[in-house]
Scaffold this motif. Structure first.
Motif, PDB file in Angstrom:
ATOM      1  N   GLU A 124       0.829  -1.204   0.000  1.00 16.28           N
ATOM      2  CA  GLU A 124       0.000   0.000   0.000  1.00 16.28           C
ATOM      3  C   GLU A 124       0.865   1.256   0.000  1.00 16.28           C
ATOM      4  N   ILE A 125       1.903   1.269   0.850  1.00 14.55           N
ATOM      5  CA  ILE A 125       2.805   2.423   0.926  1.00 14.55           C
ATOM      6  C   ILE A 125       3.562   2.594  -0.375  1.00 14.55           C
ATOM      7  N   ASP A 126       4.033   1.479  -0.944  1.00  8.22           N
ATOM      8  CA  ASP A 126       4.798   1.540  -2.182  1.00  8.22           C
ATOM      9  C   ASP A 126       3.961   2.075  -3.331  1.00  8.22           C
ATOM     10  N   VAL A 127       2.756   1.579  -3.494  1.00 11.29           N
ATOM     11  CA  VAL A 127       1.937   2.022  -4.617  1.00 11.29           C
ATOM     12  C   VAL A 127       1.494   3.463  -4.429  1.00 11.29           C
ATOM     13  N   THR A 128       1.305   3.892  -3.192  1.00 11.37           N
ATOM     14  CA  THR A 128       0.984   5.295  -2.939  1.00 11.37           C
ATOM     15  C   THR A 128       2.129   6.182  -3.398  1.00 11.37           C
ATOM     16  N   ALA A 129       3.349   5.807  -3.046  1.00  4.17           N
ATOM     17  CA  ALA A 129       4.518   6.589  -3.453  1.00  4.17           C
ATOM     18  C   ALA A 129       4.669   6.599  -4.969  1.00  4.17           C
ATOM     19  N   LEU A 167      -5.008   0.721 -13.040  1.00  2.00           N
ATOM     20  CA  LEU A 167      -3.862   1.037 -12.199  1.00  2.00           C
ATOM     21  C   LEU A 167      -3.330  -0.203 -11.491  1.00  2.00           C
ATOM     22  N   ALA A 168      -4.245  -1.076 -11.062  1.00  2.00           N
ATOM     23  CA  ALA A 168      -3.834  -2.307 -10.399  1.00  2.00           C
ATOM     24  C   ALA A 168      -2.977  -3.159 -11.338  1.00  2.00           C
ATOM     25  N   GLU A 169      -3.377  -3.230 -12.584  1.00  2.00           N
ATOM     26  CA  GLU A 169      -2.616  -3.995 -13.570  1.00  2.00           C
ATOM     27  C   GLU A 169      -1.275  -3.315 -13.852  1.00  2.00           C
ATOM     28  N   GLN A 170      -1.301  -1.987 -13.988  1.00  2.00           N
ATOM     29  CA  GLN A 170      -0.086  -1.243 -14.294  1.00  2.00           C
ATOM     30  C   GLN A 170       0.965  -1.355 -13.198  1.00  2.00           C
ATOM     31  N   PHE A 171       0.518  -1.290 -11.930  1.00  2.00           N
ATOM     32  CA  PHE A 171       1.452  -1.298 -10.813  1.00  2.00           C
ATOM     33  C   PHE A 171       1.650  -2.681 -10.196  1.00  2.00           C
ATOM     34  N   GLY A 172       0.947  -3.673 -10.697  1.00  2.00           N
ATOM     35  CA  GLY A 172       1.138  -5.041 -10.231  1.00  2.00           C
ATOM     36  C   GLY A 172       0.673  -5.282  -8.810  1.00  2.00           C
ATOM     37  N   ASN A 222      -5.246  -2.252  -2.789  1.00  2.00           N
ATOM     38  CA  ASN A 222      -4.082  -1.395  -2.613  1.00  2.00           C
ATOM     39  C   ASN A 222      -4.269  -0.061  -3.340  1.00  2.00           C
ATOM     40  N   ILE A 223      -4.787  -0.124  -4.556  1.00  2.00           N
ATOM     41  CA  ILE A 223      -5.024   1.094  -5.336  1.00  2.00           C
ATOM     42  C   ILE A 223      -6.049   1.966  -4.641  1.00  2.00           C
ATOM     43  N   ARG A 224      -7.114   1.353  -4.140  1.00  2.00           N
ATOM     44  CA  ARG A 224      -8.183   2.110  -3.468  1.00  2.00           C
ATOM     45  C   ARG A 224      -7.638   2.849  -2.253  1.00  2.00           C
ATOM     46  N   MET A 225      -6.800   2.183  -1.461  1.00  2.00           N
ATOM     47  CA  MET A 225      -6.220   2.825  -0.292  1.00  2.00           C
ATOM     48  C   MET A 225      -5.250   3.935  -0.695  1.00  2.00           C
ATOM     49  N   ALA A 226      -4.479   3.699  -1.755  1.00  2.00           N
ATOM     50  CA  ALA A 226      -3.542   4.715  -2.224  1.00  2.00           C
ATOM     51  C   ALA A 226      -4.285   5.956  -2.695  1.00  2.00           C
ATOM     52  N   LEU A 227      -5.378   5.762  -3.408  1.00  2.00           N
ATOM     53  CA  LEU A 227      -6.171   6.900  -3.886  1.00  2.00           C
ATOM     54  C   LEU A 227      -6.774   7.675  -2.718  1.00  2.00           C
ATOM     55  N   ALA A 228      -7.169   6.951  -1.678  1.00  2.00           N
ATOM     56  CA  ALA A 228      -7.720   7.618  -0.492  1.00  2.00           C
ATOM     57  C   ALA A 228      -6.655   8.491   0.178  1.00  2.00           C
ATOM     58  N   MET A 229      -5.428   7.987   0.258  1.00  2.00           N
ATOM     59  CA  MET A 229      -4.354   8.757   0.864  1.00  2.00           C
ATOM     60  C   MET A 229      -3.999   9.977   0.019  1.00  2.00           C
ATOM     61  N   LEU A 230      -3.988   9.800  -1.293  1.00  2.00           N
ATOM     62  CA  LEU A 230      -3.659  10.913  -2.181  1.00  2.00           C
ATOM     63  C   LEU A 230      -4.788  11.927  -2.240  1.00  2.00           C
TER      64      LEU A 230
END
Length: 223
Positions: free
Chosen positions: A11-16, A38-43, A48-56
């Protein structure tokens, strides 16, 4: 690594990585952010993408809208100036604290980055110069040791990265920027807090003026 820790690390990595893609312009203002793509692009998985978007979203880099998903948040021209002015207010304090609190190791690192900046100018490598520019400001923050200022500045700077590249491309700006940074480094390394604050204020006041110029140029097709 336990599953929970692994999930948090992902989660932290994909957010960064998403933050970097936005600030570097690989994801453009108002571009829709599709979770499955995005999930496919970032593997990673969609959670994880949903949480990253929430943080951003909390950082102001992403806008999430009910039933419409997420998109990259566009910073208005007026807001860009406000962000730069707020950054100035905090970074002059950071410069003062760096001069007062920095140690010999920190000063040596600062001088080494200044040398790298000078070489990048000699090589006409604007991209490398921009990277060393950012590294020098991070080093000042490290020397100041103000974690609250760090958190605020990291958010503010993430909004300005795209526009900073516009400014550094203005004729003569890299050379002027180097001179401004050398004044900051000299004051900080001399332990002169007042001179460090003045030098940082001059540097960022100049940046704000050029940011206005770059914004105006963009309106007329200059960038």
């Amino acid at each position: 690594m336990p599953a929970a820790r692994a999930a948090k690390a992902a989660e932290i990595d994909v957010t960064a990585r998403l933050r970097d893609a936005i600030t570097r312009g690989r994801l453009t203002p108002n571009e829709r952010l599709i979770e499955v793509e995005l999930a496919e692009q970032f593997g990673v998985n969609r959670a994880n993408i949903r949480m990253a978007l929430a943080m951003l979203d909390q950082e102001g880099l992403v806008v999430r809208e009910p039933n419409r998903g997420a998109r990259v948040r566009a910073v208005t021209d007026d807001e860009a100036i406000e962000i730069a002015e707020t950054r100035l207010a905090i970074e002059v304090m950071v410069a003062r604290q760096a001069a007062s609190r920095g140690d010999a190791q920190g000063r040596a690192r600062l001088k080494a980055i200044e040398k790298d900046m000078k070489q990048a100018i000699a090589d006409s490598d604007t991209m490398r110069y921009s990277q060393f520019n950012a590294a020098l400001h991070r080093q000042l923050q490290a020397m100041a040791g103000n974690t609250t200022a760090d958190r605020i500045l990291d958010t503010l700077k993430s909004h300005l990265v795209r526009l900073q590249y516009r400014v550094i491309l203005l004729p003569g700006r890299p050379q002027a920027s180097l001179a401004e940074h050398r004044a900051i480094v000299a004051a900080v390394c001399a332990g002169d807090a007042e001179a460090a604050e003045r030098a940082m204020r001059q540097h960022l006041t100049s940046f704000i003026g050029l940011l206005r110029q770059a914004i105006d140029a963009a309106k007329h097709g200059g960038f």
